[in-house]
Structures are given as C-alpha cells and as structure tokens.
Design a protein around this motif. Structure first.
Motif, PDB file in Angstrom:
ATOM      1  N   HIS A   1      38.011  19.987   7.932  1.00  0.00           N
ATOM      2  CA  HIS A   1      38.611  21.182   8.524  1.00  0.00           C
ATOM      3  C   HIS A   1      39.503  21.904   7.520  1.00  0.00           C
ATOM      4  CE1 HIS A   1      37.167  19.592  12.344  1.00  0.00           C
ATOM      5  NE2 HIS A   1      37.338  20.813  12.820  1.00  0.00           N
ATOM      6  N   ALA A   2      40.248  21.175   6.729  1.00  0.00           N
ATOM      7  CA  ALA A   2      41.118  21.811   5.736  1.00  0.00           C
ATOM      8  C   ALA A   2      40.295  22.652   4.764  1.00  0.00           C
ATOM      9  CB  ALA A   2      41.919  20.757   4.976  1.00  0.00           C
ATOM     10  N   GLY A   3      39.261  22.074   4.218  1.00  0.00           N
ATOM     11  CA  GLY A   3      38.454  22.789   3.234  1.00  0.00           C
ATOM     12  C   GLY A   3      37.784  24.036   3.794  1.00  0.00           C
ATOM     13  N   VAL A   4      37.167  23.901   4.938  1.00  0.00           N
ATOM     14  CA  VAL A   4      36.441  25.023   5.531  1.00  0.00           C
ATOM     15  C   VAL A   4      37.404  26.113   5.997  1.00  0.00           C
ATOM     16  CG1 VAL A   4      35.008  25.704   7.498  1.00  0.00           C
ATOM     17  CG2 VAL A   4      34.436  23.652   6.196  1.00  0.00           C
ATOM     18  N   LEU A   5      38.476  25.728   6.665  1.00  0.00           N
ATOM     19  CA  LEU A   5      39.381  26.731   7.231  1.00  0.00           C
ATOM     20  C   LEU A   5      40.190  27.467   6.171  1.00  0.00           C
ATOM     21  CD1 LEU A   5      40.558  24.931  10.483  1.00  0.00           C
ATOM     22  CD2 LEU A   5      38.879  26.777  10.242  1.00  0.00           C
ATOM     23  N   VAL A   6      40.505  26.808   5.076  1.00  0.00           N
ATOM     24  CA  VAL A   6      41.225  27.492   3.997  1.00  0.00           C
ATOM     25  C   VAL A   6      40.336  28.590   3.410  1.00  0.00           C
ATOM     26  CG1 VAL A   6      41.980  27.185   1.608  1.00  0.00           C
ATOM     27  CG2 VAL A   6      42.905  25.747   3.385  1.00  0.00           C
ATOM     28  N   ILE A   7      39.081  28.297   3.163  1.00  0.00           N
ATOM     29  CA  ILE A   7      38.177  29.305   2.609  1.00  0.00           C
ATOM     30  C   ILE A   7      37.937  30.422   3.626  1.00  0.00           C
ATOM     31  CG2 ILE A   7      35.861  29.731   1.696  1.00  0.00           C
ATOM     32  CD1 ILE A   7      37.831  28.115  -0.152  1.00  0.00           C
ATOM     33  N   LEU A   8      37.698  30.054   4.884  1.00  0.00           N
ATOM     34  CA  LEU A   8      37.501  31.061   5.926  1.00  0.00           C
ATOM     35  C   LEU A   8      38.742  31.939   6.059  1.00  0.00           C
ATOM     36  CD1 LEU A   8      35.832  32.309   8.213  1.00  0.00           C
ATOM     37  CD2 LEU A   8      36.750  30.520   9.718  1.00  0.00           C
ATOM     38  N   GLY A   9      39.921  31.338   6.055  1.00  0.00           N
ATOM     39  CA  GLY A   9      41.163  32.092   6.166  1.00  0.00           C
ATOM     40  C   GLY A   9      41.362  33.052   5.013  1.00  0.00           C
ATOM     41  N   LEU A  10      40.990  32.622   3.817  1.00  0.00           N
ATOM     42  CA  LEU A  10      41.098  33.487   2.645  1.00  0.00           C
ATOM     43  C   LEU A  10      40.164  34.689   2.773  1.00  0.00           C
ATOM     44  CD1 LEU A  10      42.406  33.874  -0.118  1.00  0.00           C
ATOM     45  CD2 LEU A  10      40.625  32.419  -1.086  1.00  0.00           C
ATOM     46  N   VAL A  11      38.953  34.455   3.208  1.00  0.00           N
ATOM     47  CA  VAL A  11      37.990  35.547   3.396  1.00  0.00           C
ATOM     48  C   VAL A  11      38.499  36.525   4.458  1.00  0.00           C
ATOM     49  CG1 VAL A  11      35.661  36.094   4.229  1.00  0.00           C
ATOM     50  CG2 VAL A  11      35.994  34.232   2.599  1.00  0.00           C
ATOM     51  N   VAL A  12      38.988  36.005   5.575  1.00  0.00           N
ATOM     52  CA  VAL A  12      39.502  36.865   6.650  1.00  0.00           C
ATOM     53  C   VAL A  12      40.691  37.681   6.151  1.00  0.00           C
ATOM     54  CG1 VAL A  12      40.630  36.865   8.917  1.00  0.00           C
ATOM     55  CG2 VAL A  12      38.602  35.449   8.535  1.00  0.00           C
ATOM     56  N   ALA A  13      41.586  37.073   5.392  1.00  0.00           N
ATOM     57  CA  ALA A  13      42.752  37.800   4.864  1.00  0.00           C
ATOM     58  C   ALA A  13      42.314  38.953   3.967  1.00  0.00           C
ATOM     59  CB  ALA A  13      43.670  36.843   4.112  1.00  0.00           C
ATOM     60  N   ILE A  14      41.324  38.723   3.134  1.00  0.00           N
ATOM     61  CA  ILE A  14      40.835  39.774   2.236  1.00  0.00           C
ATOM     62  C   ILE A  14      40.167  40.885   3.035  1.00  0.00           C
ATOM     63  CG2 ILE A  14      39.148  40.277   0.424  1.00  0.00           C
ATOM     64  CD1 ILE A  14      39.828  37.419  -0.677  1.00  0.00           C
ATOM     65  N   LEU A  15      39.330  40.515   4.012  1.00  0.00           N
ATOM     66  CA  LEU A  15      38.629  41.521   4.812  1.00  0.00           C
ATOM     67  C   LEU A  15      39.581  42.384   5.628  1.00  0.00           C
ATOM     68  CD1 LEU A  15      35.584  39.447   6.112  1.00  0.00           C
ATOM     69  CD2 LEU A  15      35.526  41.324   4.452  1.00  0.00           C
ATOM     70  N   THR A  16      40.592  41.775   6.208  1.00  0.00           N
ATOM     71  CA  THR A  16      41.485  42.537   7.080  1.00  0.00           C
ATOM     72  C   THR A  16      42.543  43.318   6.306  1.00  0.00           C
ATOM     73  OG1 THR A  16      42.880  40.580   7.430  1.00  0.00           O
ATOM     74  CG2 THR A  16      41.171  41.033   9.083  1.00  0.00           C
ATOM     75  N   ASP A  17      42.563  43.186   4.991  1.00  0.00           N
ATOM     76  CA  ASP A  17      43.530  43.929   4.167  1.00  0.00           C
ATOM     77  C   ASP A  17      42.993  45.290   3.730  1.00  0.00           C
ATOM     78  OD1 ASP A  17      46.087  44.039   2.822  1.00  0.00           O
ATOM     79  OD2 ASP A  17      44.985  43.765   0.943  1.00  0.00           O
ATOM     80  N   GLN A  18      41.865  45.674   4.253  1.00  0.00           N
ATOM     81  CA  GLN A  18      41.277  46.966   3.883  1.00  0.00           C
ATOM     82  C   GLN A  18      42.031  48.102   4.571  1.00  0.00           C
ATOM     83  OE1 GLN A  18      39.027  46.727   1.422  1.00  0.00           O
ATOM     84  NE2 GLN A  18      39.506  44.568   1.679  1.00  0.00           N
ATOM     85  N   PRO A  19      42.120  49.263   3.918  1.00  0.00           N
ATOM     86  CA  PRO A  19      42.918  50.370   4.466  1.00  0.00           C
ATOM     87  C   PRO A  19      42.420  50.917   5.803  1.00  0.00           C
ATOM     88  CG  PRO A  19      41.954  50.963   2.330  1.00  0.00           C
ATOM     89  CD  PRO A  19      41.585  49.552   2.602  1.00  0.00           C
TER      90      PRO A  19
END
Length: 137
Positions: free
Chosen positions: A50-68
C-alpha cells in the motif's frame, strides 16, 4: 507546477527511500531473518504494498490537480491520497507490533481512516479534473 506542489513532490520522492528500506525489512521477514507470525507477515506485506502504490498514485494526483484549469478545491482534496499513503501503511504496521500478536490492535483503525481518505481524495480530484476537462473549472 506551483512551488507548494514541487515541495510536496520532493518530500514524497524522499519517502520512497523509506519504502525501499521497508522492502529490505520485508525480505528479511520472508527469509526468516526476522521472526514474525503469519498475521504479522501478511500485514507487513500489505503495508509495504500500500505504501508503494499510494505514494506514486498520490504524486500523480498532486501533479494533475495542480493545473491552472482545475478548480482550487481539487488540489487539497487530491492531497488526501497522500494522507492515505501514510495512514494505511501505518495501520498495517503498527497494528501488529509486539511479540506474536494474535489479532490486530487499535491501530487497525488507521487502515479504515486511510481508506476513507483515499476515497474522498480520489473522488474529489476526479470530479475536479472532469470539470476542468469540460471547461467548467
């Protein structure tokens, strides 16, 4: 990307070192170098995965939701995915500490809290991204 997301991304990438260390611990567990019972072995595996998968998923979500074009509320909700990456593994690991536990202790509640955080974060971020993509953000 914004400065706050760059900061979060850098911190998240550094946590992967801890996850890698957890992998070496898990190898010692599987090889019998660290005595555990079957419950602990299962929970340690689940926590690491869970740590490995969720950290990568969380990073992707953070990048996607940071769009203007993404509504401002999307990014904070998306960060709940990273919170889940902390809560769920902590619940798996901490709920089976001690000598040969027969069942998980009260820290098991962190698993459910992490699951709730994950669902709210994914639904919120998903809706924000859909609205942005439809030009409604």
């Amino acid at each position: 990307m914004s400065a706050p997301v760059l900061l979060v991304a850098g911190i998240v990438l550094l946590t992967v070192v801890g996850i890698a260390y957890g992998g070496s611990f898990l190898l010692r567990v599987v090889d019998g170098g660290f005595p555990v019972n079957d419950l602990q072995r299962s929970y340690f595996r689940a926590g690491h995965a869970h740590a490995g998968v969720l950290v990568i998923l969380g990073l992707v979500v953070a990048i996607l939701t940071d769009q203007p074009t993404v509504p401002g509320w999307g990014a904070p909700l998306g960060l709940l995915v990273l919170l889940a990456a902390v809560l769920m593994p902590a619940g798996f690991f901490l709920s089976v500490v001690g000598r040969d536990p027969a069942k998980p202790n009260g820290f098991r509640l962190l698993i459910g809290a992490g699951a709730a955080s994950l669902v709210v974060g994914l639904v919120g971020a998903g809706i924000a991204l859909i609205l942005a993509g439809a030009g409604l953000g």
